[in-house]
Design an enzyme around this catalytic site. Sequence first.
Site, short mmCIF file in Angstrom:
data_model
loop_
_atom_site.label_atom_id
_atom_site.label_comp_id
_atom_site.label_asym_id
_atom_site.label_seq_id
_atom_site.Cartn_x
_atom_site.Cartn_y
_atom_site.Cartn_z
N PRO A 31 0.83 -1.20 0.00
CG PRO A 31 -0.52 -1.42 1.90
CD PRO A 31 0.64 -2.04 1.19
CB ALA B 292 0.52 2.28 4.13
N GLY B 293 3.52 3.87 5.16
CA GLY B 293 4.68 3.63 6.02
C GLY B 293 5.28 2.25 5.81
CG LEU B 294 3.36 -1.11 5.01
CD1 LEU B 294 2.18 -1.84 4.41
CD2 LEU B 294 4.04 -2.02 6.03
N GLY B 295 7.13 1.46 3.13
CA GLY B 295 8.32 1.57 2.28
C GLY B 295 8.03 1.33 0.81
CB ALA C 107 12.35 2.39 -0.28
CB ALA C 108 9.54 -1.69 -2.27
CG ASP D 123 11.87 3.51 4.29
OD1 ASP D 123 12.03 3.27 5.50
OD2 ASP D 123 10.83 4.01 3.82
O1 PMV Z 1 6.98 6.39 6.24
P1 PMV Z 1 8.14 5.58 5.78
O2 PMV Z 1 7.85 4.14 5.63
O3 PMV Z 1 8.80 6.16 4.57
O4 PMV Z 1 9.24 5.66 6.98
C1 PMV Z 1 9.82 6.89 7.32
C2 PMV Z 1 10.79 6.72 8.44
C3 PMV Z 1 11.35 8.02 8.98
O5 PMV Z 1 12.24 7.66 10.06
C4 PMV Z 1 10.26 8.90 9.56
C5 PMV Z 1 12.12 8.80 7.94
C6 PMV Z 1 13.46 8.18 7.55
O6 PMV Z 1 13.98 8.60 6.51
O7 PMV Z 1 13.99 7.33 8.26
#
Ligand code: PMV
Length: 315
Positions: free
Chosen positions: A101, A104-107, A110-111, A152
């Site tokens: 997703p 959603a903070g699941l990267g 980056a993936a 990430d």
């Molecule tokens: O929201 P995500 O999955 O991209 O994670 C961000 C993590 C942070 O620590 C807030 C930012 C970072 O670059 O580490």
Amino acid sequence: MPAFTATAPGKIILFGEHAVVYGEPAIAIPVQAVQARAIVTPHIKGQSGDIHIDAPDISLSAQLLDLDPDHPLRAAISQAAGEHPLEDLPACRITLSSSIPASAGLGSGAAISASLIRAFSAFLGQRLTDDQVSLRAFEIEKIHHGTPSGIDNTVVSHQKPLYYRKGEKFRFLEIPTPFSILIADSGRPGNTLNAVGQVRQGWMNDPEGYNQIFTSIGEISENALKQIEAGSPLELGSLMDQNHDLLVELGVSTSELDHLIQTAKNSGALGAKLSGGGLGGHIIALIEDQANQIAADLMDAGAVSTLVTTVGAPP
Ligand code: PMV
């Protein structure tokens, strides 16, 4: 000619988000149940520079050279191409898909970058190491949110649980006792760019107070590393709770995330926190059993999907 395919998993941050941007350690794990995939198919009769990208998930179908130079997909291909001008690259069709997703903070960003960089480099005849993929994907993370820590791109490129501190060599975790994490998507998009910017603003206004919070989060990550490597993962529950309280102090939680976290704990989770940038996105909970009950309660409380991942289980 065969197609060149590469995948990269999603990720969650178990401990240390935000503080990791300021040099504190963090712990992250790949989530193999969700994946980004890039397929590069050579277009033998096409002209150099004729590179078409299809990414149906984001309704994108475009010629590479028509994308803005700062577009993350164009930038990822430039990273893979190195010195070669994009106009001179052999013709191909690129298809991107992802079950991770977005926001959603699941990267997911980056993936997608890591899978595209890996597949496109292979298409150009260069098999990159995980480190090379990670370093190139880091450049794209900078486009997504200016000051990424690098966690990430590192975890999705290496695809193993790791302990990470910016500027240092990361290390893979030893996990003698596997443990289970339930991930619940709040259905509200997170916003890493805003969250990171908001924390930076807070830090500039009150450097001492924020540095204290970052140090406390770093200590929690250190402690969590010890518990994981000592084979005592159940101790992680209270560390997650403490980490979440500090993320609340940083202002990156929301009432929806707090409600899901409380629900998971009432329902039997040993601890829970938001994961990733916050301001939406997902929560994670340490669970021992009752996964189905906790997942059902979270869905009743507003989560849109849940997923259980076991950390340290053989692949
Ligand atoms: O929201 P995500 O999955 O991209 O994670 C961000 C993590 C942070 O620590 C807030 C930012 C970072 O670059 O580490």
